[in-house]
Design a protein around this motif. Structure first.
Motif, PDB file in Angstrom:
ATOM      1  N   MET A   1       9.091  43.822  55.235  1.00 53.50           N
ATOM      2  CA  MET A   1       9.324  44.438  54.235  1.00 53.50           C
ATOM      3  C   MET A   1      11.042  43.861  53.629  1.00 53.50           C
ATOM      4  N   SER A   2      11.632  43.435  52.743  1.00 56.67           N
ATOM      5  CA  SER A   2      12.567  43.020  52.580  1.00 56.67           C
ATOM      6  C   SER A   2      13.228  43.880  51.911  1.00 56.67           C
ATOM      7  N   ILE A   3      14.481  45.166  51.764  1.00 53.64           N
ATOM      8  CA  ILE A   3      14.835  46.267  51.704  1.00 53.64           C
ATOM      9  C   ILE A   3      16.527  45.585  51.107  1.00 53.64           C
ATOM     10  N   SER A   4      17.090  46.780  50.154  1.00 51.72           N
ATOM     11  CA  SER A   4      17.947  46.682  49.468  1.00 51.72           C
ATOM     12  C   SER A   4      18.711  47.980  49.964  1.00 51.72           C
ATOM     13  N   VAL A   5      20.557  47.713  50.600  1.00 54.04           N
ATOM     14  CA  VAL A   5      21.150  48.376  50.644  1.00 54.04           C
ATOM     15  C   VAL A   5      22.118  48.382  50.263  1.00 54.04           C
ATOM     16  N   LEU A   6      23.049  50.104  50.316  1.00 59.63           N
ATOM     17  CA  LEU A   6      23.691  50.717  49.631  1.00 59.63           C
ATOM     18  C   LEU A   6      24.565  50.930  51.179  1.00 59.63           C
ATOM     19  N   GLY A   7      25.832  50.530  52.016  1.00 56.20           N
ATOM     20  CA  GLY A   7      26.176  51.533  52.656  1.00 56.20           C
ATOM     21  C   GLY A   7      27.441  52.470  52.548  1.00 56.20           C
ATOM     22  N   VAL A   8      27.242  53.500  52.970  1.00 60.45           N
ATOM     23  CA  VAL A   8      28.551  54.448  52.391  1.00 60.45           C
ATOM     24  C   VAL A   8      28.886  54.529  53.959  1.00 60.45           C
ATOM     25  N   ILE A   9      30.464  55.096  53.815  1.00 64.19           N
ATOM     26  CA  ILE A   9      31.231  55.860  54.867  1.00 64.19           C
ATOM     27  C   ILE A   9      31.127  56.828  54.477  1.00 64.19           C
ATOM     28  N   LEU A  10      30.692  58.236  55.366  1.00 64.39           N
ATOM     29  CA  LEU A  10      31.301  58.986  55.052  1.00 64.39           C
ATOM     30  C   LEU A  10      32.429  59.420  55.122  1.00 64.39           C
ATOM     31  N   LEU A  87      22.539  59.255  44.683  1.00 59.05           N
ATOM     32  CA  LEU A  87      22.603  59.235  43.266  1.00 59.05           C
ATOM     33  C   LEU A  87      23.265  58.277  42.931  1.00 59.05           C
ATOM     34  N   GLN A  88      24.231  57.306  43.949  1.00 60.44           N
ATOM     35  CA  GLN A  88      25.546  55.886  44.137  1.00 60.44           C
ATOM     36  C   GLN A  88      23.633  54.804  44.137  1.00 60.44           C
ATOM     37  N   ALA A  89      22.996  55.342  44.678  1.00 56.36           N
ATOM     38  CA  ALA A  89      22.513  54.050  45.343  1.00 56.36           C
ATOM     39  C   ALA A  89      21.645  53.579  44.291  1.00 56.36           C
ATOM     40  N   GLN A  90      21.423  55.349  43.082  1.00 53.89           N
ATOM     41  CA  GLN A  90      20.101  55.332  41.952  1.00 53.89           C
ATOM     42  C   GLN A  90      19.978  54.791  41.117  1.00 53.89           C
ATOM     43  N   ALA A  91      21.550  53.989  40.811  1.00 49.08           N
ATOM     44  CA  ALA A  91      22.860  54.198  39.659  1.00 49.08           C
ATOM     45  C   ALA A  91      22.434  52.592  39.904  1.00 49.08           C
ATOM     46  N   LEU A  92      22.853  51.894  41.639  1.00 46.81           N
ATOM     47  CA  LEU A  92      22.830  50.198  42.123  1.00 46.81           C
ATOM     48  C   LEU A  92      21.780  50.144  42.006  1.00 46.81           C
ATOM     49  N   SER A  93      20.184  50.878  41.753  1.00 52.45           N
ATOM     50  CA  SER A  93      18.890  50.169  41.848  1.00 52.45           C
ATOM     51  C   SER A  93      18.740  49.736  42.778  1.00 52.45           C
ATOM     52  N   VAL A  94      19.683  50.201  44.554  1.00 55.79           N
ATOM     53  CA  VAL A  94      19.461  49.363  46.002  1.00 55.79           C
ATOM     54  C   VAL A  94      17.892  50.766  46.677  1.00 55.79           C
ATOM     55  N   SER A  95      16.662  50.076  47.440  1.00 54.91           N
ATOM     56  CA  SER A  95      16.074  50.684  47.821  1.00 54.91           C
ATOM     57  C   SER A  95      16.698  51.962  49.064  1.00 54.91           C
ATOM     58  N   ARG A 114      19.818  47.427  63.833  1.00 55.78           N
ATOM     59  CA  ARG A 114      18.586  48.560  64.701  1.00 55.78           C
ATOM     60  C   ARG A 114      17.991  49.331  63.656  1.00 55.78           C
ATOM     61  N   LEU A 115      18.941  50.134  62.475  1.00 54.95           N
ATOM     62  CA  LEU A 115      17.856  51.122  61.776  1.00 54.95           C
ATOM     63  C   LEU A 115      17.507  49.895  60.661  1.00 54.95           C
ATOM     64  N   LYS A 116      18.564  49.191  60.491  1.00 56.06           N
ATOM     65  CA  LYS A 116      17.660  48.603  59.128  1.00 56.06           C
ATOM     66  C   LYS A 116      16.706  48.139  59.239  1.00 56.06           C
ATOM     67  N   LEU A 117      16.438  47.223  60.577  1.00 56.21           N
ATOM     68  CA  LEU A 117      14.963  46.233  61.099  1.00 56.21           C
ATOM     69  C   LEU A 117      13.747  47.560  60.704  1.00 56.21           C
ATOM     70  N   ALA A 118      14.174  49.440  61.043  1.00 54.32           N
ATOM     71  CA  ALA A 118      13.116  50.296  61.427  1.00 54.32           C
ATOM     72  C   ALA A 118      13.124  50.784  59.598  1.00 54.32           C
ATOM     73  N   ALA A 119      13.724  50.219  59.262  1.00 49.01           N
ATOM     74  CA  ALA A 119      13.590  50.053  57.423  1.00 49.01           C
ATOM     75  C   ALA A 119      12.708  49.665  56.676  1.00 49.01           C
ATOM     76  N   GLU A 120      12.819  48.126  57.278  1.00 45.77           N
ATOM     77  CA  GLU A 120      11.938  47.157  56.850  1.00 45.77           C
ATOM     78  C   GLU A 120      10.856  47.008  57.257  1.00 45.77           C
ATOM     79  N   GLN A 121      10.224  47.491  58.246  1.00 47.20           N
ATOM     80  CA  GLN A 121       8.794  48.218  59.360  1.00 47.20           C
ATOM     81  C   GLN A 121       8.430  48.960  58.417  1.00 47.20           C
ATOM     82  N   GLU A 122       9.085  50.079  58.103  1.00 50.94           N
ATOM     83  CA  GLU A 122       7.926  51.716  57.776  1.00 50.94           C
ATOM     84  C   GLU A 122       9.250  51.725  56.570  1.00 50.94           C
TER      85      GLU A 122
END
Length: 191
Positions: A1-10, A87-95, A114-122
Motif C-alpha cells: 500500500m502506498s502511504i504519504s509521509v511527513l518527516g519530523v526531526i524532533l 497534528l501537523q500531519a493531520q493538517a497536511l493530510s498525510v497518512s 525500513r520503517l517506511k516499508l514496514a508501514a506500507e505493509q501494515e
C-alpha cells in the motif's frame, strides 16, 4: 500500500545534559546535528519539518518549516513533540509521521526506508527501531488516523514513549548496525 509521509526531526527537548545548548544546532564533524537528520529524510518524506521550542529562527535557516509543541503538553518530554507532529500531519493530510531525534547523526536513510516499508505493509501499525543494545523509540513511524486523540488522552496521566507504544501494539523493526545510533547527549561527544 502506498502511504504519504511527513518527516519530523524532533529538536524540541531541553538539552539539560548539553548545558541547555540547542542540540540540533551544535556541530558534529563540522556540520550541525540537524543537517544529518534532514539528509536522512531528503527523498523519503513528502514533507519534512522541524519540531523545536527554542531557537526557532536558527532552525528556520535550514529551509524547512519549524513548529512548536502545544503549550498544554510542553512538560511531557518527547511525546509532546510526537503529538505536535501528528497534528501537523493531520493538517497536511498525510497518512504517516516518520520521526527522528536530532541527536543521532549516524542514522542513515536506510533505517527510515525500513520503517517506511514496514508501514506500507501494515499501515495501521506503529513501528520503531530495535537493535542489539535496545529500543530506539524516537526512530519510528506512526499512522496519523486516531493516534493524536489517543496520545492526548494518554498524556493526561503518563508521558513514557514505550508505554504509549505498547498501548498501540507497536512493533519493533530490527536494525543490526549499532553504530547508527550514536546518541549525542554531551558537549564532550562533539568533535
Amino acid at each position: 500500500m502506498s502511504i504519504s509521509v511527513l518527516g519530523v526531526i524532533l529538536a524540541g527537548g531541553q538539552a539539560s545534559r548539553m548545558k541547555y545548548v540547542a542540540k540540533g544546532l551544535t556541530r558534529y564533524k563540522d556540520r550541525p546535528l540537524i543537517e544529518y537528520a534532514l539528509k536522512s529524510f531528503e527523498t523519503l518524506a513528502d514533507h519534512t519539518l522541524i519540531n523545536a521550542n527554542k531557537d526557532i529562527k536558527a532552525y528556520q535557516n535550514f529551509g524547512v518549516k519549524v513548529f512548536t509543541d502545544q503549550a498544554d503538553y510542553l512538560d511531557k518530554g518527547p511525546l509532546s513533540g510526537v503529538l505536535a507532529s501528528l497534528l501537523q500531519a493531520q493538517a497536511l493530510s498525510v497518512s504517516h509521521v516518520l520521526i527522528s531525534p536530532c541527536d543521532t547523526p549516524l542514522v542513515t536513510q536506510a533505517v527510515f526506508e525500513r520503517l517506511k516499508l514496514a508501514a506500507e505493509q501494515e499501515p495501521e501499525s506503529v513501528f520503531y527501531i530495535e537493535s542489539d543494545s535496545g529500543i530506539q523509540p524516537l526512530h519510528a513511524i506512526l499512522p496519523v488516523a486516531g493516534v493524536a486523540d489517543k496520545l492526548k488522552q494518554y498524556l493526561k496521566s503518563e508521558a513514557r514513549v514505550m508505554f504509549f507504544y505498547r498501548q498501540l501494539g507497536a512493533k519493533a523493526v530490527y536494525w543490526q548496525d549499532e553504530s547508527a545510533f550514536l546518541n549525542i547527549n554531551y558537549l564532550e561527544q562533539l568533535d
